[in-house]
Design a protein around this motif. Structure first.
Motif, PDB file in Angstrom:
ATOM      1  N   LEU A 177      49.754  36.420  47.452  1.00 17.46           N
ATOM      2  CA  LEU A 177      49.615  36.014  46.313  1.00 17.46           C
ATOM      3  C   LEU A 177      50.460  34.414  46.661  1.00 17.46           C
ATOM      4  CD1 LEU A 177      50.585  38.954  44.264  1.00 17.46           C
ATOM      5  CD2 LEU A 177      48.404  37.914  45.056  1.00 17.46           C
ATOM      6  N   ASP A 178      51.471  34.503  46.927  1.00 19.12           N
ATOM      7  CA  ASP A 178      52.255  33.168  47.085  1.00 19.12           C
ATOM      8  C   ASP A 178      51.582  32.064  47.822  1.00 19.12           C
ATOM      9  OD1 ASP A 178      54.025  33.420  44.592  1.00 19.12           O
ATOM     10  OD2 ASP A 178      55.100  34.153  45.980  1.00 19.12           O
ATOM     11  N   HIS A 179      50.810  32.832  48.216  1.00 19.90           N
ATOM     12  CA  HIS A 179      50.173  31.614  49.858  1.00 19.90           C
ATOM     13  C   HIS A 179      48.654  31.462  50.235  1.00 19.90           C
ATOM     14  CE1 HIS A 179      55.075  31.757  51.566  1.00 19.90           C
ATOM     15  NE2 HIS A 179      54.495  30.883  51.794  1.00 19.90           N
ATOM     16  N   ILE A 180      48.229  33.099  49.748  1.00 18.44           N
ATOM     17  CA  ILE A 180      46.859  32.640  49.721  1.00 18.44           C
ATOM     18  C   ILE A 180      46.080  32.829  48.394  1.00 18.44           C
ATOM     19  CG2 ILE A 180      46.873  32.787  52.645  1.00 18.44           C
ATOM     20  CD1 ILE A 180      45.674  35.917  51.466  1.00 18.44           C
ATOM     21  N   GLY A 181      46.589  33.545  47.444  1.00 14.15           N
ATOM     22  CA  GLY A 181      45.859  34.519  46.198  1.00 14.15           C
ATOM     23  C   GLY A 181      45.230  34.896  46.084  1.00 14.15           C
ATOM     24  N   PRO A 182      45.477  35.835  44.834  1.00 15.95           N
ATOM     25  CA  PRO A 182      45.093  37.099  44.744  1.00 15.95           C
ATOM     26  C   PRO A 182      43.661  37.163  44.952  1.00 15.95           C
ATOM     27  CG  PRO A 182      45.243  35.510  42.346  1.00 15.95           C
ATOM     28  CD  PRO A 182      45.630  34.885  43.835  1.00 15.95           C
ATOM     29  N   ARG A 183      42.783  36.254  44.968  1.00 19.93           N
ATOM     30  CA  ARG A 183      41.659  36.794  45.371  1.00 19.93           C
ATOM     31  C   ARG A 183      40.768  37.385  46.866  1.00 19.93           C
ATOM     32  NH1 ARG A 183      37.076  33.993  47.588  1.00 19.93           N
ATOM     33  NH2 ARG A 183      37.795  32.443  48.800  1.00 19.93           N
ATOM     34  N   ARG A 184      42.057  36.273  48.093  1.00 20.99           N
ATOM     35  CA  ARG A 184      41.464  37.410  48.641  1.00 20.99           C
ATOM     36  C   ARG A 184      42.288  38.842  49.464  1.00 20.99           C
ATOM     37  NH1 ARG A 184      42.161  31.881  52.751  1.00 20.99           N
ATOM     38  NH2 ARG A 184      43.216  31.253  51.007  1.00 20.99           N
ATOM     39  N   SER A 185      43.609  38.352  49.076  1.00 24.15           N
ATOM     40  CA  SER A 185      44.356  39.771  49.045  1.00 24.15           C
ATOM     41  C   SER A 185      43.388  40.932  48.508  1.00 24.15           C
ATOM     42  CB  SER A 185      45.988  39.155  47.863  1.00 24.15           C
ATOM     43  OG  SER A 185      46.314  38.012  48.207  1.00 24.15           O
ATOM     44  N   ALA A 186      43.769  40.567  46.936  1.00 23.78           N
ATOM     45  CA  ALA A 186      43.247  41.472  46.458  1.00 23.78           C
ATOM     46  C   ALA A 186      41.741  42.177  47.549  1.00 23.78           C
ATOM     47  CB  ALA A 186      42.971  41.789  45.351  1.00 23.78           C
ATOM     48  N   ALA A 187      41.007  41.630  47.489  1.00 26.08           N
ATOM     49  CA  ALA A 187      39.482  41.588  47.604  1.00 26.08           C
ATOM     50  C   ALA A 187      39.473  42.650  49.159  1.00 26.08           C
ATOM     51  CB  ALA A 187      38.531  40.085  48.034  1.00 26.08           C
ATOM     52  N   LEU A 188      40.379  42.422  50.387  1.00 24.31           N
ATOM     53  CA  LEU A 188      40.360  42.034  51.416  1.00 24.31           C
ATOM     54  C   LEU A 188      40.772  43.481  51.748  1.00 24.31           C
ATOM     55  CD1 LEU A 188      40.602  39.171  53.075  1.00 24.31           C
ATOM     56  CD2 LEU A 188      38.429  40.162  53.156  1.00 24.31           C
ATOM     57  N   LEU A 189      41.494  44.057  50.803  1.00 23.14           N
ATOM     58  CA  LEU A 189      42.499  44.903  51.307  1.00 23.14           C
ATOM     59  C   LEU A 189      41.865  46.317  50.409  1.00 23.14           C
ATOM     60  CD1 LEU A 189      46.184  44.042  50.738  1.00 23.14           C
ATOM     61  CD2 LEU A 189      44.955  44.446  53.032  1.00 23.14           C
ATOM     62  N   LEU A 190      41.412  46.062  49.352  1.00 22.08           N
ATOM     63  CA  LEU A 190      40.915  47.016  49.005  1.00 22.08           C
ATOM     64  C   LEU A 190      39.338  47.581  49.671  1.00 22.08           C
ATOM     65  CD1 LEU A 190      40.411  49.122  46.097  1.00 22.08           C
ATOM     66  CD2 LEU A 190      39.263  46.961  44.801  1.00 22.08           C
ATOM     67  N   LEU A 191      38.749  46.554  49.902  1.00 20.02           N
ATOM     68  CA  LEU A 191      38.245  47.063  50.791  1.00 20.02           C
ATOM     69  C   LEU A 191      37.328  47.412  52.368  1.00 20.02           C
ATOM     70  CD1 LEU A 191      34.106  45.960  51.800  1.00 20.02           C
ATOM     71  CD2 LEU A 191      35.441  44.693  52.120  1.00 20.02           C
ATOM     72  N   ALA A 192      38.929  47.237  52.586  1.00 17.48           N
ATOM     73  CA  ALA A 192      39.463  47.641  53.711  1.00 17.48           C
ATOM     74  C   ALA A 192      39.873  49.697  53.746  1.00 17.48           C
ATOM     75  CB  ALA A 192      40.259  46.654  54.676  1.00 17.48           C
ATOM     76  N   GLY A 193      40.788  49.352  52.916  1.00 13.54           N
ATOM     77  CA  GLY A 193      41.688  50.081  52.333  1.00 13.54           C
ATOM     78  C   GLY A 193      41.370  51.212  51.953  1.00 13.54           C
ATOM     79  N   GLY A 194      40.941  50.815  50.625  1.00  7.25           N
ATOM     80  CA  GLY A 194      39.895  51.742  49.292  1.00  7.25           C
ATOM     81  C   GLY A 194      39.137  52.132  49.902  1.00  7.25           C
ATOM     82  N   GLY A 195      37.845  51.575  49.834  1.00  2.00           N
ATOM     83  CA  GLY A 195      36.686  51.829  50.962  1.00  2.00           C
ATOM     84  C   GLY A 195      36.536  52.670  51.580  1.00  2.00           C
ATOM     85  N   GLY A 196      37.860  51.846  52.990  1.00  2.00           N
ATOM     86  CA  GLY A 196      37.930  52.931  54.344  1.00  2.00           C
ATOM     87  C   GLY A 196      38.848  54.006  53.899  1.00  2.00           C
ATOM     88  N   GLY A 197      39.808  53.652  53.208  1.00  5.20           N
ATOM     89  CA  GLY A 197      40.891  55.359  52.816  1.00  5.20           C
ATOM     90  C   GLY A 197      39.689  57.041  52.083  1.00  5.20           C
ATOM     91  N   ALA A 198      38.264  55.481  51.969  1.00  2.00           N
ATOM     92  CA  ALA A 198      38.376  57.344  50.937  1.00  2.00           C
ATOM     93  C   ALA A 198      37.008  57.517  51.513  1.00  2.00           C
ATOM     94  CB  ALA A 198      37.356  56.992  49.612  1.00  2.00           C
ATOM     95  N   LEU A 199      36.440  57.060  52.134  1.00  6.66           N
ATOM     96  CA  LEU A 199      35.852  57.870  53.848  1.00  6.66           C
ATOM     97  C   LEU A 199      36.034  59.206  54.602  1.00  6.66           C
ATOM     98  CD1 LEU A 199      32.214  57.531  54.091  1.00  6.66           C
ATOM     99  CD2 LEU A 199      32.976  56.046  55.404  1.00  6.66           C
ATOM    100  N   VAL A 200      37.896  57.815  54.855  1.00  5.49           N
ATOM    101  CA  VAL A 200      37.863  58.942  55.854  1.00  5.49           C
ATOM    102  C   VAL A 200      38.714  60.433  54.678  1.00  5.49           C
ATOM    103  CG1 VAL A 200      40.227  59.386  56.801  1.00  5.49           C
ATOM    104  CG2 VAL A 200      38.734  57.371  56.835  1.00  5.49           C
ATOM    105  N   PHE A 201      38.954  60.214  53.417  1.00  9.30           N
ATOM    106  CA  PHE A 201      39.389  61.505  52.750  1.00  9.30           C
ATOM    107  C   PHE A 201      37.860  61.874  52.717  1.00  9.30           C
ATOM    108  CE2 PHE A 201      42.205  62.769  49.477  1.00  9.30           C
ATOM    109  CZ  PHE A 201      42.164  63.912  49.119  1.00  9.30           C
ATOM    110  N   ALA A 202      36.853  61.433  52.520  1.00  6.43           N
ATOM    111  CA  ALA A 202      35.640  62.620  52.433  1.00  6.43           C
ATOM    112  C   ALA A 202      35.644  63.908  54.172  1.00  6.43           C
ATOM    113  CB  ALA A 202      34.655  61.304  51.948  1.00  6.43           C
TER     114      ALA A 202
END
Length: 394
Positions: A62-87
């Motif tokens: 957050l302090d070095h690359i900002g909230p946009r990339r931090s939130a978007a990339l992790l949510l896409l890979a972890g949130g979307g990917g993890g929910a698919l693994v759960f399914a």
């Protein structure tokens, strides 16, 4: 930025959902993949520990690359990917892996919002804005109750998780397209988490951060389901309604806490009083094991309401953090808050297992009374240490 904040809020709705939906799925997961309460406690604890472990790198990001990339990339890979693994899960191990990935994906979204609030809004409004984001985002708690139970009955839990994977990916893309990073801090930029850990003002706040959210998150996120199933004989739909009541109380509590620090002129005593109310409610659950079902339902709602002090606690600690360390400051506080849930969830799983195994006819109430006692003792200890903290008002 308004649209970006709306999408960050929607991402936080998903975060709240994922930390709470196992309580509703406990029955079907036991049948389909053999995941018992202890397995789900491990999976839930893994979500919180993965979330907590990510707070320090998220703070740096957050302090070095900002909230946009931090939130978007992790949510896409972890949130979307993890929910698919759960399914696609076919064993309790797969559920645990999926929850770990989802915890990583959800880890930056709330702190990205808090970072924007701290950098772009007046300090006096931080607690109110933080509570507003937390309160609206806590709608995920409501979705993770009866609506989830209904979706599971209509389309099955696997298709429900596939839909959540798609929604998580879509929100991540929206965050990438709409969120704008705040301008860099002008002037001295040196500093690290070690600078924050060297601040004695924060030492009395860390323990209450460690234990204040844990009883609410652990009970609402998991134990409320097995408790009402084993002790009171409720089915999935009824448990969905009970979790809906507690989730609604948590939202109301969050909105109530938001402006009260300014109204009462104190953060410390507001947090301390609310935390002690949770201790009293937990003790009442222990002392009234044979009460009618509406009594524990009411006490769960009380725990949800008075246990919603998280945004004011963050504001209390954030007031002592210098501007160039805001990202790492709020994520360090969040590290203790979420990490405490993970540790106590692991411990709660062991407590439950110890009191349900080894006897032919175990007392169904004993494991849960022990859990409530464990949560009450930890929170009471945190409240005692918190008495030595310094109040903060911006």
């Amino acid at each position: 930025m308004q649209l970006g904040l709306i999408l960050l809020c929607l991402a936080y709705v998903l975060s709240q959902f994922f930390r709470a939906f196992l309580a509703v799925l406990s029955g079907v997961l036991a049948t389909d993949v053999g995941a018992g309460p202890d397995d789900l406690a491990l999976a839930s604890g893994m979500w919180f520990l993965a979330f907590a472990a990510m707070q320090l790198p998220v703070g740096w990001a957050l302090d070095h690359i900002g909230p946009r990339r931090s939130a978007a990339l992790l949510l896409l890979a972890g949130g979307g990917g993890g929910a698919l693994v759960f399914a696609l899960a076919s064993s309790p191990v797969h559920i645990t892996i999926a929850m770990l990935l989802i915890g990583v994906g959800c880890s930056p979204v709330l702190m990205a919002s808090y970072y924007i609030f701290a950098r772009q809004y007046p300090p006096t409004r931080f607690a109110t804005l933080a509570a507003l984001m937390l309160g609206v985002g806590s709608l995920g708690n409501l979705v993770a109750s009866y609506p989830t139970a209904l979706a599971v009955e209509l389309v099955g839990w696997r298709m429900t998780l596939v839909g959540l994977a798609a929604i998580s990916a879509a929100v991540a893309v929206g965050i990438w397209l709409t969120v704008r990073d705040p301008a860099p801090v002008v002037g001295e930029q040196k500093g690290s988490v070690l600078d924050l850990l060297r601040m004695p003002l924060l030492w009395a706040i860390f323990p209450i951060m460690l234990v204040s959210y844990a009883p609410v998150a652990a009970i609402r996120g998991l134990w409320i389901g097995p408790y009402f199933s084993d002790v009171h004989g409720l089915d999935t739909g009824q448990i969905g309604l009970v979790t809906l009541a507690m989730g609604a109380a948590m939202i109301l509590g969050t909105f109530a806490y938001g402006p009260l620090d300014r109204i009462l002129g104190t953060r410390k005593w507001l947090i301390w009083g609310g935390s002690m109310a949770v201790v009293v409610a937990l003790i009442a659950l222990i002392l009234l094991p044979g009460a009618p079902v509406w009594v524990p339902i009411t006490l769960m709602a009380v725990i949800g309401f008075f246990g919603a002090s998280f945004p004011v606690l963050i504001a209390h600690g954030r007031a002592f953090v210098p501007p160039h360390l805001v990202g790492r400051g709020v994520t360090l506080l969040n590290f203790f808050g979420i990490g405490g849930v993970g540790l106590m969830q692991f411990a709660s799983g062991r407590i439950h297992a110890a009191l349900t195994q080894g006897t032919a006819a175990p007392d169904p109430t004993a494991p849960y009374l022990a859990l409530f006692g464990f949560f009450a003792a930890a929170l009471l200890l945190g409240c005692v240490i918190y008495l030595f903290s310094r109040d903060s008002m911006d």
